[in-house]
Scaffold this motif. Structure first.
Motif, mmCIF file in Angstrom:
data_model
loop_
_atom_site.group_PDB
_atom_site.id
_atom_site.type_symbol
_atom_site.label_atom_id
_atom_site.label_comp_id
_atom_site.label_asym_id
_atom_site.label_seq_id
_atom_site.Cartn_x
_atom_site.Cartn_y
_atom_site.Cartn_z
ATOM 1 N N ALA A 2 0.840 -1.205 0.000
ATOM 2 C CA ALA A 2 0.000 0.000 0.000
ATOM 3 C C ALA A 2 0.875 1.256 0.000
ATOM 4 O O ALA A 2 0.610 2.219 -0.730
ATOM 5 C CB ALA A 2 -0.948 -0.008 1.197
ATOM 6 N N ALA A 3 1.928 1.259 0.809
ATOM 7 C CA ALA A 3 2.824 2.417 0.859
ATOM 8 C C ALA A 3 3.535 2.600 -0.487
ATOM 9 O O ALA A 3 3.700 3.731 -0.956
ATOM 10 C CB ALA A 3 3.844 2.260 1.983
ATOM 11 N N GLU A 4 3.953 1.509 -1.097
ATOM 12 C CA GLU A 4 4.608 1.601 -2.408
ATOM 13 C C GLU A 4 3.643 2.113 -3.474
ATOM 14 O O GLU A 4 4.032 2.886 -4.356
ATOM 15 C CB GLU A 4 5.175 0.244 -2.823
ATOM 16 N N ARG A 5 2.388 1.695 -3.386
ATOM 17 C CA ARG A 5 1.382 2.188 -4.342
ATOM 18 C C ARG A 5 1.222 3.699 -4.220
ATOM 19 O O ARG A 5 1.185 4.409 -5.217
ATOM 20 C CB ARG A 5 0.023 1.516 -4.109
ATOM 21 N N ASP A 6 1.131 4.185 -2.995
ATOM 22 C CA ASP A 6 1.001 5.627 -2.776
ATOM 23 C C ASP A 6 2.221 6.364 -3.321
ATOM 24 O O ASP A 6 2.095 7.394 -3.985
ATOM 25 C CB ASP A 6 0.825 5.941 -1.288
ATOM 26 N N GLN A 7 3.398 5.830 -3.032
ATOM 27 C CA GLN A 7 4.625 6.456 -3.515
ATOM 28 C C GLN A 7 4.680 6.420 -5.041
ATOM 29 O O GLN A 7 5.011 7.425 -5.687
ATOM 30 C CB GLN A 7 5.843 5.748 -2.929
ATOM 31 N N PHE A 8 4.333 5.284 -5.619
ATOM 32 C CA PHE A 8 4.343 5.118 -7.079
ATOM 33 C C PHE A 8 3.391 6.119 -7.730
ATOM 34 O O PHE A 8 3.744 6.780 -8.705
ATOM 35 C CB PHE A 8 3.957 3.675 -7.423
ATOM 36 N N MET A 9 2.190 6.249 -7.200
ATOM 37 C CA MET A 9 1.223 7.201 -7.759
ATOM 38 C C MET A 9 1.764 8.631 -7.670
ATOM 39 O O MET A 9 1.638 9.407 -8.618
ATOM 40 C CB MET A 9 -0.124 7.084 -7.046
ATOM 41 N N GLY A 10 2.355 8.978 -6.559
ATOM 42 C CA GLY A 10 2.932 10.307 -6.411
ATOM 43 C C GLY A 10 4.035 10.557 -7.427
ATOM 44 O O GLY A 10 4.115 11.643 -8.030
#
Length: 145
Positions: free
Chosen positions: A127-135
């Motif tokens: 989930a944290a990687e998804r947020d970072q990736f989207m950013g």
């Protein structure tokens, strides 16, 4: 075992982004096909919901679709009872497009299917990687999110 061909190309972020985008489009297209829709149908339905009532010409410009292609998509959607084209109350020379209740229900199903497909695409990430990736994608895409 031989190394994969084109290592210089395969190491480019643009190539990797293209491959990820192609996989994402394929997953979403398959999910939408299960609802009997194509990608442009989903885009147009979503734009109509957000902009309605929207002049047909403004809709085409808003989604970046050639007017001839937009007419075909709108014909499909209207024939299926998902949108209505009627004279624009602000300018009777133009058609305004609105979403029907059936169109809104279809759009909700399509949005869920697209979210599920994107979840499959991003499944390898936490989930944290998804947020970072989207950013990061927002920053390099030139959009504001």
């Amino acid at each position: 075992m031989a190394e994969a061909p084109l290592p210089a190309i395969r190491s480019l972020p643009s190539w990797l982004l293209g491959r990820a985008a192609a996989r994402g489009r394929s997953l979403v297209a398959g999910a939408l096909a299960a609802e009997g829709q194509k990608m442009w149908h989903h885009v147009v339905l979503s734009a109509v919901r957000d902009l309605q009532p929207v002049a047909q010409a403004d809709l085409g410009r808003g989604v970046g679709l050639d007017p001839k292609d937009l007419v075909g998509v709108l014909n499909d959607l209207q024939s299926a009872g998902h949108v209505v084209r009627a004279p624009d109350p602000r300018d009777r020379r133009k058609n305004a497009v609105t979403l029907t209740d059936d169109g809104a229900r279809l759009l909700a199903r399509c949005e869920k299917a697209a979210r599920d497909a994107n979840d499959e695409l991003l499944a390898p990430l936490s989930a944290a990687e998804r947020d970072q990736f989207m950013g990061l994608l927002i920053r390099i895409s030139g959009t504001d999110g």
